[in-house]
Write an enzyme that holds these catalytic residues in place. Structure first.
Site, PDB file in Angstrom:
ATOM      1  N   ASP A 287      -5.671   0.410  -4.715  1.00 12.33           N
ATOM      2  CA  ASP A 287      -4.331   0.598  -4.760  1.00 12.33           C
ATOM      3  C   ASP A 287      -3.826  -0.743  -5.204  1.00 12.33           C
ATOM      4  O   ASP A 287      -2.470  -0.907  -5.906  1.00 12.33           O
ATOM      5  CB  ASP A 287      -3.594   1.052  -3.410  1.00 12.33           C
ATOM      6  CG  ASP A 287      -4.048   0.083  -2.266  1.00 12.33           C
ATOM      7  OD1 ASP A 287      -5.016  -0.461  -2.430  1.00 12.33           O
ATOM      8  OD2 ASP A 287      -3.692   0.403  -1.146  1.00 12.33           O
TER       9      ASP A 287
ATOM     10  N   SER B 173       0.757  -1.067  -0.035  1.00  7.48           N
ATOM     11  CA  SER B 173       0.026   0.002  -0.053  1.00  7.48           C
ATOM     12  C   SER B 173       0.942   1.109   0.052  1.00  7.48           C
ATOM     13  O   SER B 173       0.283   2.436  -0.382  1.00  7.48           O
ATOM     14  CB  SER B 173      -1.023   0.031   1.233  1.00  7.48           C
ATOM     15  OG  SER B 173      -1.981  -0.982   1.076  1.00  7.48           O
TER      16      SER B 173
HETATM   17 ZN   LIG Z   1      -2.434  -5.297   2.555  1.00  6.95          ZN
END
Ligand SMILES: [Zn+2]
Length: 370
Positions: free
Chosen positions: A303, A84
């Site tokens: 993401d 992330s």
């Molecule tokens: Zn994760």
């Protein structure tokens, strides 16, 4: 002779048509984008969206209202499967970095985010999340650290980030720090009202606010989080709208469905459904806002994908009626699958095709003139 005439004609055509095409595109008008609401479902793959749709028996969900869609490549600078931090940095700054890096390259160069650029232009900005404000995705929009776990450093950097409205968790990293510092007076010195619940800001309609509504993460959607994310989003939009009217400007806002990722790491179908339902409700708040406020673009993306989720049929005999769908996970971590992005409102039709997460950032920046 004939060939050379043909060549000249082709050349003239190329010279005339190319600029005409550009002019035509401009004239048709890229719609003026004043505000951008970017919703990031952390770990939300196309299968997670599909899971919500099938659990809802294909009754329309808010994401069904999207006006355009694209597929996004998510790889990081040093790994074909991103975390992330790197993915958030790519979405926030338009540059790929290594996993674990926030707002900077592996070499140590500072990367400037959409929020920082919007602030520099005098626009209003906001972040609303269900994790802590110092967690990877929100941090990628204001902080610069080589390791995403430097939560206390990230909190210090938040104080001077310029972000006008921030709602999420993370009291621990501001007020109950291991280094003994208390950042609450620093926040107040920056003009922030500091609150500890949504209730405390329910009468607030303008100004700057940091609402630290949990020590770290907010509860999961399957626990007692209620409508925190859609409600916090609506409140942030109300405050931003008033601030923008006063300062005659637009805004950039990042909202994260942070815990879709946690649910998928846990391979928990019930949690995935609850988090996706909550995120989709929030998407509805953003789409409704765009309906009522001209010049608002809503981007719904992720993401990366978490869980390697697939939804196979329970029985393989398709001559029978359905016998249920299974949730199968390829991993308890992230996968390299592309993610889907959805677009709604002003400029939505400018997005389509397959693009890199950095390209998604660049197109948003261009539409906002950042
Ligand atoms: Zn994760």
């Amino acid at each position: 002779m004939k060939r050379s005439i043909l060549f000249v004609l082709v050349l003239i055509a190329a010279i005339v048509v190319a600029p005409l095409d550009a002019v035509a595109r401009k004239r048709k008008g890229t719609p003026k984008v004043k505000n951008v609401i970017m919703l990031i479902g952390d770990g939300m793959g196309v299968a997670h969206i599909s899971a919500l749709m099938l659990e809802e028996k294909y009754q329309p969900i808010n994401m069904d209202r999207a006006e355009a869609a694209a597929l996004i490549k998510t790889y990081s600078a040093n790994n074909r499967v991103t975390d992330s931090a790197a993915a958030g940095t790519a979405l926030a700054t338009g540059t790929k970095t290594g996993n674990h890096y926030i707002g900077m390259t592996i070499e140590g160069d500072t990367l400037i985010s959409l929020i920082t650029r919007a602030e520099q232009k005098g626009m209003q900005t906001a972040e609303v999340v269900t994790c802590y404000l110092t967690h990877a995705t929100p941090a990628a929009f204001f902080a610069h650290v080589p390791n995403r776990n430097q939560y206390e450093d990230i909190a210090v950097q938040f104080v001077t980030s310029g972000i006008d409205v921030a709602i999420g968790g993370g009291t621990r990293y501001f007020a109950k720090r291991k280094d003994g510092r208390n950042l609450i007076p620093d926040l107040e010195a920056q003009g922030y009202k500091v609150a500890y619940s949504l209730d405390e800001i329910k009468d607030m309609s303008e100004g700057r606010v940091v609402a630290l509504c949990a020590d770290q993460n907010l509860p999961m959607a399957t626990q007692d989080r209620g409508d925190f994310l859609p409600d916090a989003t609506a409140k942030a939009l109300e405050i931003l709208t008033a601030n923008c009217a006063k300062e005659k400007t637009g805004f950039f806002m990042m909202i994260e469905g942070s815990q879709i990722d946690y649910a998928a790491h846990a391979c928990d179908a019930e949690q995935i459904y609850a988090e996706m339902k909550d995120f989709d409700k929030t998407v509805g708040v953003a789409f409704d806002y765009a309906d009522k406020h001209e010049g608002t673009l809503v981007v719904v993306c992720a993401d990366h994908e978490t869980g390697g989720l697939s939804l196979p049929s329970k029985k393989t005999d398709f001559t029978l009626s359905e016998s249920g769908v299974e949730y199968r996970y390829g991993t308890t971590s992230h996968s390299g699958s592309m993610i889907g992005a959805l677009f709604y409102g002003a400029g939505a039709k400018e997005f389509s095709g397959i693009m890199d997460n950095t390209e998604l950032n660049r197109r948003i920046a261009e539409l906002l003139g950042l």
